[in-house]
Design a protein around this motif. Structure first.
Motif, mmCIF file in Angstrom:
data_model
loop_
_atom_site.group_PDB
_atom_site.id
_atom_site.type_symbol
_atom_site.label_atom_id
_atom_site.label_comp_id
_atom_site.label_asym_id
_atom_site.label_seq_id
_atom_site.Cartn_x
_atom_site.Cartn_y
_atom_site.Cartn_z
ATOM 1 N N GLU A 21 2.157 -2.351 -5.409
ATOM 2 C CA GLU A 21 3.218 -2.940 -4.586
ATOM 3 C C GLU A 21 4.266 -1.930 -4.132
ATOM 4 O O GLU A 21 4.953 -2.151 -3.148
ATOM 5 C CB GLU A 21 3.873 -4.106 -5.338
ATOM 6 C CG GLU A 21 2.924 -5.274 -5.496
ATOM 7 C CD GLU A 21 3.451 -6.366 -6.395
ATOM 8 O OE1 GLU A 21 4.374 -6.105 -7.207
ATOM 9 O OE2 GLU A 21 2.946 -7.491 -6.282
ATOM 10 N N LEU A 22 4.367 -0.803 -4.814
ATOM 11 C CA LEU A 22 5.315 0.236 -4.408
ATOM 12 C C LEU A 22 4.689 1.244 -3.442
ATOM 13 O O LEU A 22 5.348 2.192 -3.022
ATOM 14 C CB LEU A 22 5.868 0.963 -5.640
ATOM 15 C CG LEU A 22 6.670 0.092 -6.603
ATOM 16 C CD1 LEU A 22 7.069 0.896 -7.842
ATOM 17 C CD2 LEU A 22 7.894 -0.483 -5.915
ATOM 18 N N GLN A 23 3.428 1.066 -3.136
ATOM 19 C CA GLN A 23 2.673 1.937 -2.219
ATOM 20 C C GLN A 23 2.647 3.386 -2.713
ATOM 21 O O GLN A 23 2.760 4.327 -1.929
ATOM 22 C CB GLN A 23 3.236 1.865 -0.800
ATOM 23 C CG GLN A 23 3.148 0.490 -0.187
ATOM 24 C CD GLN A 23 3.707 0.435 1.223
ATOM 25 O OE1 GLN A 23 4.069 1.446 1.819
ATOM 26 N NE2 GLN A 23 3.776 -0.758 1.772
ATOM 27 N N ILE A 24 2.455 3.534 -4.020
ATOM 28 C CA ILE A 24 2.411 4.866 -4.618
ATOM 29 C C ILE A 24 0.993 5.210 -5.083
ATOM 30 O O ILE A 24 0.525 6.324 -4.890
ATOM 31 C CB ILE A 24 3.388 4.957 -5.814
ATOM 32 C CG1 ILE A 24 4.820 4.770 -5.304
ATOM 33 C CG2 ILE A 24 3.240 6.276 -6.550
ATOM 34 C CD1 ILE A 24 5.860 4.636 -6.401
ATOM 35 N N ILE A 25 0.316 4.238 -5.684
ATOM 36 C CA ILE A 25 -0.993 4.484 -6.297
ATOM 37 C C ILE A 25 -2.082 3.777 -5.502
ATOM 38 O O ILE A 25 -1.971 2.592 -5.190
ATOM 39 C CB ILE A 25 -0.999 3.978 -7.753
ATOM 40 C CG1 ILE A 25 0.078 4.705 -8.567
ATOM 41 C CG2 ILE A 25 -2.371 4.155 -8.388
ATOM 42 C CD1 ILE A 25 0.340 4.106 -9.929
ATOM 43 N N ALA A 26 -3.152 4.521 -5.199
ATOM 44 C CA ALA A 26 -4.324 3.947 -4.534
ATOM 45 C C ALA A 26 -5.386 3.665 -5.590
ATOM 46 O O ALA A 26 -5.710 4.537 -6.392
ATOM 47 C CB ALA A 26 -4.873 4.918 -3.494
ATOM 48 N N SER A 27 -5.915 2.440 -5.582
ATOM 49 C CA SER A 27 -6.932 2.048 -6.559
ATOM 50 C C SER A 27 -8.076 1.344 -5.844
ATOM 51 O O SER A 27 -7.852 0.579 -4.904
ATOM 52 C CB SER A 27 -6.348 1.082 -7.587
ATOM 53 O OG SER A 27 -5.270 1.657 -8.261
ATOM 54 N N GLY A 28 -9.285 1.588 -6.326
ATOM 55 C CA GLY A 28 -10.427 0.855 -5.805
ATOM 56 C C GLY A 28 -10.296 -0.615 -6.147
ATOM 57 O O GLY A 28 -9.908 -0.960 -7.264
ATOM 58 N N LEU A 29 -10.588 -1.470 -5.192
ATOM 59 C CA LEU A 29 -10.505 -2.908 -5.419
ATOM 60 C C LEU A 29 -11.898 -3.481 -5.658
ATOM 61 O O LEU A 29 -12.153 -4.110 -6.675
ATOM 62 C CB LEU A 29 -9.836 -3.597 -4.228
ATOM 63 C CG LEU A 29 -9.623 -5.095 -4.324
ATOM 64 C CD1 LEU A 29 -8.705 -5.442 -5.488
ATOM 65 C CD2 LEU A 29 -9.026 -5.623 -3.016
ATOM 66 N N THR A 30 -12.816 -3.248 -4.719
ATOM 67 C CA THR A 30 -14.160 -3.802 -4.844
ATOM 68 C C THR A 30 -15.060 -3.235 -3.760
ATOM 69 O O THR A 30 -14.604 -2.563 -2.832
ATOM 70 C CB THR A 30 -14.119 -5.347 -4.737
ATOM 71 O OG1 THR A 30 -15.394 -5.876 -5.087
ATOM 72 C CG2 THR A 30 -13.751 -5.811 -3.336
ATOM 73 N N THR A 31 -16.329 -3.521 -3.872
ATOM 74 C CA THR A 31 -17.297 -3.301 -2.797
ATOM 75 C C THR A 31 -18.000 -4.627 -2.598
ATOM 76 O O THR A 31 -18.418 -5.270 -3.566
ATOM 77 C CB THR A 31 -18.326 -2.217 -3.160
ATOM 78 O OG1 THR A 31 -17.625 -0.998 -3.426
ATOM 79 C CG2 THR A 31 -19.320 -1.991 -2.038
ATOM 80 N N ILE A 32 -18.095 -5.047 -1.336
ATOM 81 C CA ILE A 32 -18.680 -6.347 -1.022
ATOM 82 C C ILE A 32 -19.713 -6.190 0.089
ATOM 83 O O ILE A 32 -19.678 -5.207 0.830
ATOM 84 C CB ILE A 32 -17.588 -7.361 -0.599
ATOM 85 C CG1 ILE A 32 -16.787 -6.826 0.582
ATOM 86 C CG2 ILE A 32 -16.689 -7.697 -1.768
ATOM 87 C CD1 ILE A 32 -15.797 -7.800 1.161
ATOM 88 N N PRO A 33 -20.621 -7.155 0.220
ATOM 89 C CA PRO A 33 -21.537 -7.118 1.356
ATOM 90 C C PRO A 33 -20.731 -7.199 2.660
ATOM 91 O O PRO A 33 -19.786 -7.984 2.766
ATOM 92 C CB PRO A 33 -22.398 -8.368 1.173
ATOM 93 C CG PRO A 33 -22.269 -8.723 -0.271
ATOM 94 C CD PRO A 33 -20.889 -8.280 -0.680
#
Length: 138
Positions: A21-33
């Motif tokens: 929410e602070l736009q500091i850390i990028a994290s993988g969320l998911t991979t979807i079709p």
């Protein structure tokens, strides 16, 4: 503060990464079709506040669009039609798959785990987002 989301759109799979929410850390969320990406995003946007979406722009080494560019351009148009108020930023995605694979090696994943193409797509989206955040900070 709202999040920034990155999309590594592909013919079969789409990798998605998001900031905190602070736009500091990028994290993988998911991979979807890929055929489910719009439904997934509609649901996600209802649950989380997202201010901006990064979509990879595939280029060749000389800067010309790659073979997959028309498919991704079609996705971008569909995305903008479905989410007209969402800010879209196109980002260069050259080398993200190679960087994702190297990240998997560096993190000690075994060969069988490194063959997981869905994980590569998710890491690629995370790399695009991380690079965008690092440029935004300066």
């Amino acid at each position: 503060m709202p999040r920034i989301l990155a999309i590594d759109y592909g013919q079969k799979r789409t990798g998605i990464a998001v900031t905190d929410e602070l736009q500091i850390i990028a994290s993988g969320l998911t991979t979807i079709p890929s055929e489910t990406v719009l439904a997934f995003l509609k649901d996600y946007f209802q649950k989380e506040e997202v201010i901006k979406v990064l979509i990879g722009e595939p280029k060749q080494m000389n800067g010309e669009p790659s073979q997959s560019a028309p498919m991704i351009e079609a996705f971008v148009l569909t995305f903008k039609t479905n989410f007209p108020d969402m800010q879209v930023v196109r980002v260069d995605e050259r080398f993200t798959s190679k960087m994702a694979f190297q990240t998997m090696i560096d993190s000690g994943l075994k060969k069988k785990q490194r063959q997981n193409k869905a994980l590569i797509d998710e890491i690629s989206a995370t790399i695009m987002l991380r690079d965008y955040l690092s440029r935004k900070m300066f």
